[in-house]
Write a protein that holds these residues in place. Structure first.
Motif, mmCIF file in Angstrom:
data_model
loop_
_atom_site.group_PDB
_atom_site.id
_atom_site.type_symbol
_atom_site.label_atom_id
_atom_site.label_comp_id
_atom_site.label_asym_id
_atom_site.label_seq_id
_atom_site.Cartn_x
_atom_site.Cartn_y
_atom_site.Cartn_z
ATOM 1 N N THR A 46 -21.285 -26.964 -54.545
ATOM 2 C CA THR A 46 -21.755 -25.999 -53.877
ATOM 3 C C THR A 46 -21.072 -25.432 -52.745
ATOM 4 N N TYR A 47 -21.082 -26.385 -51.681
ATOM 5 C CA TYR A 47 -20.579 -26.277 -50.649
ATOM 6 C C TYR A 47 -19.058 -26.207 -50.593
ATOM 7 N N VAL A 48 -18.069 -27.042 -51.932
ATOM 8 C CA VAL A 48 -16.637 -26.730 -52.067
ATOM 9 C C VAL A 48 -16.586 -25.163 -52.567
ATOM 10 N N HIS A 49 -17.796 -24.611 -53.404
ATOM 11 C CA HIS A 49 -17.452 -23.320 -53.864
ATOM 12 C C HIS A 49 -18.158 -21.818 -53.178
ATOM 13 N N TYR A 50 -19.017 -22.657 -52.080
ATOM 14 C CA TYR A 50 -18.688 -21.069 -50.549
ATOM 15 C C TYR A 50 -16.898 -21.558 -49.578
ATOM 16 N N ASP A 51 -16.931 -23.086 -49.525
ATOM 17 C CA ASP A 51 -16.381 -23.224 -48.529
ATOM 18 C C ASP A 51 -14.688 -22.469 -49.468
ATOM 19 N N ASP A 52 -14.625 -21.713 -50.547
ATOM 20 C CA ASP A 52 -13.286 -21.533 -51.061
ATOM 21 C C ASP A 52 -13.616 -19.886 -51.172
ATOM 22 N N ASN A 53 -15.198 -19.637 -51.140
ATOM 23 C CA ASN A 53 -15.045 -18.149 -50.686
ATOM 24 C C ASN A 53 -14.987 -17.840 -49.180
ATOM 25 N N PRO A 54 -14.161 -16.240 -49.312
ATOM 26 C CA PRO A 54 -13.899 -15.433 -48.300
ATOM 27 C C PRO A 54 -15.346 -14.592 -47.851
ATOM 28 N N ASN A 55 -15.727 -14.230 -48.635
ATOM 29 C CA ASN A 55 -17.152 -13.866 -48.052
ATOM 30 C C ASN A 55 -18.295 -14.695 -47.720
ATOM 31 N N LYS A 56 -18.656 -16.404 -48.032
ATOM 32 C CA LYS A 56 -19.669 -17.189 -47.151
ATOM 33 C C LYS A 56 -18.948 -17.163 -46.366
ATOM 34 N N ARG A 57 -19.866 -18.068 -45.466
ATOM 35 C CA ARG A 57 -19.789 -19.052 -44.187
ATOM 36 C C ARG A 57 -20.736 -20.416 -43.958
ATOM 37 N N GLN A 58 -20.525 -21.259 -44.058
ATOM 38 C CA GLN A 58 -21.389 -22.902 -43.565
ATOM 39 C C GLN A 58 -21.358 -22.931 -42.235
ATOM 40 N N TYR A 59 -22.380 -22.865 -41.488
ATOM 41 C CA TYR A 59 -22.811 -23.788 -40.534
ATOM 42 C C TYR A 59 -23.309 -24.717 -40.769
ATOM 43 N N THR A 60 -23.303 -25.594 -39.719
ATOM 44 C CA THR A 60 -24.149 -26.738 -38.711
ATOM 45 C C THR A 60 -24.660 -26.217 -38.019
ATOM 46 N N ILE A 61 -25.720 -27.408 -37.591
ATOM 47 C CA ILE A 61 -26.644 -26.772 -36.343
ATOM 48 C C ILE A 61 -27.192 -27.572 -35.837
ATOM 49 N N VAL A 62 -26.422 -28.339 -34.616
ATOM 50 C CA VAL A 62 -26.741 -29.540 -33.553
ATOM 51 C C VAL A 62 -27.301 -29.466 -32.314
ATOM 52 N N LEU A 63 -27.460 -30.387 -31.525
ATOM 53 C CA LEU A 63 -28.351 -30.987 -30.563
ATOM 54 C C LEU A 63 -26.757 -30.783 -29.719
ATOM 55 N N ARG A 64 -26.884 -30.363 -28.820
ATOM 56 C CA ARG A 64 -25.825 -29.549 -28.169
ATOM 57 C C ARG A 64 -25.950 -31.412 -27.196
ATOM 58 N N ASP A 65 -26.573 -32.055 -26.476
ATOM 59 C CA ASP A 65 -26.750 -32.937 -26.232
ATOM 60 C C ASP A 65 -26.337 -34.347 -26.698
ATOM 61 N N THR A 66 -26.964 -34.781 -28.263
ATOM 62 C CA THR A 66 -26.470 -35.724 -28.712
ATOM 63 C C THR A 66 -25.545 -35.314 -29.723
ATOM 64 N N GLY A 67 -25.311 -34.678 -30.097
ATOM 65 C CA GLY A 67 -24.600 -33.652 -31.681
ATOM 66 C C GLY A 67 -24.733 -34.129 -32.404
ATOM 67 N N LYS A 68 -26.921 -34.719 -32.682
ATOM 68 C CA LYS A 68 -27.127 -34.641 -33.874
ATOM 69 C C LYS A 68 -27.428 -33.695 -34.939
ATOM 70 N N PRO A 69 -26.965 -33.144 -36.472
ATOM 71 C CA PRO A 69 -27.009 -32.460 -37.382
ATOM 72 C C PRO A 69 -28.721 -32.666 -37.167
ATOM 73 N N ILE A 70 -28.624 -31.528 -37.215
ATOM 74 C CA ILE A 70 -30.424 -30.725 -37.358
ATOM 75 C C ILE A 70 -31.249 -29.602 -38.567
ATOM 76 N N GLY A 71 -29.301 -29.111 -38.940
ATOM 77 C CA GLY A 71 -29.938 -27.814 -39.558
ATOM 78 C C GLY A 71 -28.734 -27.172 -40.192
ATOM 79 N N ARG A 72 -29.331 -25.665 -40.891
ATOM 80 C CA ARG A 72 -27.701 -25.707 -41.401
ATOM 81 C C ARG A 72 -28.259 -23.630 -42.216
ATOM 82 N N ILE A 73 -26.994 -23.371 -42.281
ATOM 83 C CA ILE A 73 -27.036 -22.235 -42.078
ATOM 84 C C ILE A 73 -25.667 -21.348 -42.960
ATOM 85 N N ILE A 74 -26.471 -20.759 -44.064
ATOM 86 C CA ILE A 74 -24.994 -20.164 -45.154
ATOM 87 C C ILE A 74 -25.299 -17.677 -44.870
#
Length: 175
Positions: A46-74
């Motif tokens: 799914t990640y690869v499929h979305y990454d190859d699609n120009p009509n989709k964007r994938q983001y990772t939500i991370v804490l600014r102070d630690t860089g720890k991933p806490i969430g996802r947006i598609i």
């Protein structure tokens, strides 16, 4: 994108491990059409499929102070100059919920879509009973109706509630 507490960056292949772990948990998959036992391979494909699609964007939500991933947006159904769907957004770590991070992430995505991309419409849908519906309403999203039996998960059909925000509504509320 940066907020008070978050950085929202493009997702990378290295994020797949954490997406897989989050999306296996009932706290995340309960309100999405994510199979309760989806495989790592499914998440990776799914990640690869979305990454190859120009009509989709994938983001990772991370804490600014630690860089720890806490969430996802598609984002999906992106049509330049017109619209985008918030296909999936979640805070994956239950300990990070109810701290305002979901609001900050949504506000950052709204700013991206309306201010930077100059889109006319953002929309999303949610399962009946999803507590995030209150967040979407408080941000100014408006209900458009119910799409009956629109999602299927583990062999069952689910209604979803369609919500949207138009650029004029965003400008009136946030500018």
């Amino acid at each position: 994108m940066k907020t008070k507490d978050l950085s929202i960056r493009n997702s990378t292949w290295d994020d797949i491990d954490i997406f897989y772990k989050w999306e296996l948990t009932p706290e995340v998959n309960e309100f999405f059409s994510i199979s309760e036992n989806q495989s790592y391979e499914t998440v990776a494909r799914t990640y690869v499929h979305y990454d190859d699609n120009p009509n989709k964007r994938q983001y990772t939500i991370v804490l600014r102070d630690t860089g720890k991933p806490i969430g996802r947006i598609i984002l999906g159904d992106l049509i330049e100059g017109w619209k985008v769907e918030v296909f999936r957004i979640y805070i994956g770590d239950p300990a990070m919920r109810n701290k305002g991070y979901g609001r900050q992430a949504m506000e950052a995505i709204m700013k991206l879509c309306f201010d930077e991309w100059n889109l006319e419409r953002m929309y999303l849908d949610h399962y009946t009973g999803n507590p995030a519906s209150f967040l979407y309403q408080s941000l100014g999203f408006k209900y458009e109706g119910v799409l009956r039996n629109n999602c299927r998960k583990n062999g069952e059909y689910y209604d979803v509630h369609l919500m949207s925000m138009l650029k004029d509504e965003y400008v009136q509320r946030y500018k």
